[in-house]
Design a protein around this motif. Structure first.
Motif: not given
Length: 333
Positions: A168-194
């Protein structure tokens, strides 16, 4: 076997500047390195079909072989198995895959002797360490490219991995990071993109949702919504607006309070393409994901008659798509 628990988010290269500046000020910088990764699979794509990924990574200080296996995504948070082995050279060592734990994750008749290089991901990684709540979290920004068949595709993302403590602490940190720039949660891995870049990606099929299972409905609907958002924003061909609404509108119909408010902001904002208020829209997706994650982890009862509301929402959407009517009239914040 280690368990990897992480959040992955995409961003544009220009937004790495304010994000990295904030991370430098509030977290502990832990260096940067250039990572060169080659991914392997069999000619019949055994690993891809089993949702596994095999890579050999050159770090500048040595080589490492990694296998990541089939995992699960719970409302945007990824959990999967991972094995890492140091290598003396950059050559793949298939003998390492004879580990009994590894064998359990692959079909019993797997022939791994035909593994061959399929694509590469090459990027600069900057790393920070954070203490959030009772947890230790690693944050990275990766900037580079996906390479396959003589073609390249830009890669720019940030990841938060739980090293120890409470997910749950991951959500707390990402919410702080989200104040600095638009960050879009992604379900697509580097491997899938490859695989996609190499022309070897099968068609992604939305998860089959059991409408009698409330947590599964929430999680799988969010996965489909995240992918629709990502396609809408980052796919050069552009994702269709109806995919957003097919995933998001039934959710909106069965949710109340803050989750419904997040959807009421997000769906209209993305209907016409990239929104003007990208930060607000990105924050809405992250907050929605956090709230649904908490709902999936709790024992809270599902709303009464939610299955019938979902069926009605899908029917309404089908009629609107057939008639070409505008979606935004469906909801009001």
């Amino acid at each position: 076997m280690a368990k990897e628990i992480e959040l992955k988010l995409r961003l544009t290269p220009e937004n790495t500047v304010p994000l990295a500046h904030w991370l430098d000020q509030h977290l502990t910088a832990s260096g940067e390195k250039r990572l060169m990764n080659d991914y392997y699979d069999t000619p019949d794509l055994l690993l891809q079909r089993n949702r596994a990924a095999m890579r050999v990574r050159a770090t500048g200080s040595g080589y490492e072989q990694t296998l990541k296996t089939r995992g699960r995504s719970v409302a945007g948070m990824h959990v999967r198995g991972e094995w890492n082995w140091p290598l003396a050279t950059g050559e793949l060592d298939i003998s390492l895959l004879q580990d009994p734990e590894v064998a359990e994750c692959l079909p019993s008749d797997s022939d791994l002797s035909t593994l061959e290089k399929v694509f590469g991901t090459h990027f600069r990684r900057r790393r920070w360490l954070a203490g959030e709540g009772t947890s230790r979290i690693e944050v990275v920004i990766d900037e580079g490219e996906v390479v396959a068949g003589g073609t390249t595709q830009p890669l720019c993302e940030t990841e938060l991995e739980l090293l120890s403590g409470d997910p749950a602490d991951l959500w707390q940190l990402v919410s702080q990071m989200q104040q600095q720039a638009p960050l879009w949660l992604s379900d697509i891995s580097k491997a899938e993109r490859g695989y996609h870049q190499a022309g070897k990606a099968g068609q992604w099929l939305p998860p089959q949702v059991d409408d009698s299972d409330w947590p599964a409905f929430l999680s799988s609907s969010l996965t489909v919504l995240q992918r629709a958002v990502e396609s809408r924003l980052f796919d050069p061909a552009g994702g269709a607006a109806d995919a957003l609404w097919r995933a998001g509108y039934p959710l909106w119909c069965v949710l109340n309070g803050r989750p419904a408010e997040c959807l009421a902001r997000l769906l209209p904002a993305l209907t016409d393409g990239v929104p003007d208020e990208t930060l607000s829209a990105a924050q809405s997706l992250t907050e929605l994901s956090r709230l649904l994650y908490e709902m999936c982890q709790s024992s809270q009862d599902s709303p009464a008659d939610w299955q019938s509301l979902v069926r009605e929402a899908r029917s309404t959407l089908a009629d609107m798509i057939e008639c070409g009517n505008g979606f935004t009239t469906l909801i009001r914040e």
